[in-house]
Enzyme design. Structure first.
Site, PDB file in Angstrom:
ATOM      1  NE  ARG A  51      -1.480  -2.209   2.851  1.00  0.00           N
ATOM      2  CZ  ARG A  51      -1.581  -3.488   2.445  1.00  0.00           C
ATOM      3  NH1 ARG A  51      -2.655  -3.895   1.855  1.00  0.00           N
ATOM      4  NH2 ARG A  51      -0.613  -4.344   2.680  1.00  0.00           N
ATOM      5  CB  THR A  52       3.443   2.539   2.288  1.00  0.00           C
ATOM      6  OG1 THR A  52       2.709   2.032   3.396  1.00  0.00           O
ATOM      7  CG2 THR A  52       4.018   3.893   2.628  1.00  0.00           C
ATOM      8  CE  LYS A  80      27.012  -3.697  -7.436  1.00  0.00           C
ATOM      9  NZ  LYS A  80      27.038  -2.575  -8.387  1.00  0.00           N
ATOM     10  NE  ARG A 101       7.269   0.734   4.784  1.00  0.00           N
ATOM     11  CZ  ARG A 101       6.047   0.191   4.763  1.00  0.00           C
ATOM     12  NH1 ARG A 101       5.915  -1.087   4.422  1.00  0.00           N
ATOM     13  NH2 ARG A 101       4.982   0.890   5.062  1.00  0.00           N
ATOM     14  CG  HIS A 129       3.724   3.879   8.640  1.00  0.00           C
ATOM     15  ND1 HIS A 129       3.841   4.672   7.516  1.00  0.00           N
ATOM     16  CD2 HIS A 129       3.287   2.657   8.198  1.00  0.00           C
ATOM     17  CE1 HIS A 129       3.501   3.951   6.450  1.00  0.00           C
ATOM     18  NE2 HIS A 129       3.170   2.733   6.838  1.00  0.00           N
TER      19      HIS A 129
HETATM   20  N1   CP Z   1      -0.006  -0.077   5.982  1.00  0.00           N
HETATM   21  C1   CP Z   1       1.164  -0.326   5.360  1.00  0.00           C
HETATM   22  O1   CP Z   1       2.203   0.283   5.664  1.00  0.00           O
HETATM   23  O2   CP Z   1       1.081  -1.273   4.386  1.00  0.00           O
HETATM   24  P1   CP Z   1       2.287  -1.749   3.469  1.00  0.00           P
HETATM   25  O3   CP Z   1       3.298  -2.402   4.381  1.00  0.00           O
HETATM   26  O4   CP Z   1       1.703  -2.677   2.471  1.00  0.00           O
HETATM   27  O5   CP Z   1       2.889  -0.512   2.845  1.00  0.00           O
END
Ligand code: CP
Length: 302
Positions: A51-52, A80, A101, A129
């Site tokens: 999603r993110t 590497k 991320r 998050h």
């Molecule tokens: N909610 C969320 O962060 O989903 P993903 O890990 O799929 O990005």
């Protein structure tokens, strides 16, 4: 907002949050706008995501920008031995902002100190998050008509779940009451409970997910047990199915109550809940597109 990056939800004031939510509502009415024409985003995912990453990339595309990046660090020169610092310095040369991320807590803050361009934290370990929190707040406001004076019940992995940590901090602006439902091993960390105590926000801890607790809820925020953060696989096996929400458990819940979940779901919400009008998690994920368009516009000052 402190600086141009969004690393922690604490970087946003109450006014910043409300401004982003208003902007998200505008993007929901009109998601396709040419605000990012001529701009390139570096979307760097060192940890898996559906999603993110896809909603950020969709947001960038719908705003007329272009995306470079990776969904798997194994295909980069990190394999590497290139350091995160050097990777960020390189990407920063090519792009106008970075969405990142990473599994290490603090990695996004570190990247923001290296990069000249804004960095948006798309999740750093069990820490923060913030873009998820903005879509959670957007979903709460949209379904409840307000963010104020709500009973928020958080269920599951409150220790490693970064979404509950960010959401708790954001909600402090809006006079919530919290109920935390978790087994002892996964209970809300002390630092977040102290945070609420200092802010004068009430919270109650439970180890059972009872209908009494559910019936109090305006928002029932379910979470997945974060398998990837466990050092002991046996410990994960012991707690992985500790709470499973079933449709029958919602029978006497408030009419306006909504079940949220940041997703992905494993077993913690039975699929028989999906058709209940109180289940809002798929719409919640959809709202991520509009919230992320608004976040990008905010960090770039557009
Ligand atoms: N909610 C969320 O962060 O989903 P993903 O890990 O799929 O990005």
């Amino acid at each position: 907002m402190k600086g141009n990056s969004l690393i922690s939800i604490e970087d946003l004031t109450r006014d910043d949050i409300l401004e982003i939510l208003e902007r998200a509502a505008e993007f929901e009415k009109n998601p396709n706008q040419d605000l990012l024409k001529g701009k390139v985003a570096g979307v760097l995912f060192f940890e898996p995501s559906t999603r993110t990453r896809l909603s950020f990339e969709t947001a960038i595309n719908r705003l007329g920008g272009k995306v470079v990046g990776f969904a798997d660090a194994k295909i980069t020169s990190a394999t590497k031995g290139e350091t995160l610092k050097d990777t960020i310095k390189m990407v920063d040369n090519y792009v106008d902002f970075i969405v990142m991320r990473h599994h290490i807590e603090g990695a996004a803050r570190y990247a923001s100190e290296i990069a000249k361009h804004p960095v948006i934290n798309a999740g750093d370990g069990a820490n923060q998050h913030p873009s998820q929190t903005m879509l959670d707040l957007y979903s709460i406001k949209k379904t409840q008509g307000t963010l104020e004076n709500l009973n928020i019940v958080m269920v599951g992995d409150l220790k490693y779940g970064r979404t509950v940590h960010s959401l708790l901090q954001a909600m402090r602006h809006f006079n919530p009451t919290f109920h935390f439902v978790a087994p002892n091993f996964l209970k809300m960390p002390d630092q977040y409970k102290r945070y609420l105590e200092v802010a004068g926000i009430p919270y109650y801890e439970h180890t059972e997910l009872t209908t009494d607790v559910i019936n109090e809820a305006d928002i029932l925020y379910m979470t997945r047990v974060q398998k990837e953060r466990f050092s002991d696989p046996l410990e994960y096996e012991r707690v992985k199915d500790v709470y499973i929400l079933k449709n029958s458990m919602l029978a006497n819940s408030k009419d306006t109550m909504k079940v949220l979940h940041p997703l992905p779901r494993v077993n913690e919400i039975s699929t028989d809940v999906d058709e209940n009008p109180k289940a809002y998690y798929f719409e919640q994920a959809h709202n991520g597109l509009f919230a992320r368009e608004a976040i990008i516009a905010k960090v770039l000052g557009l």
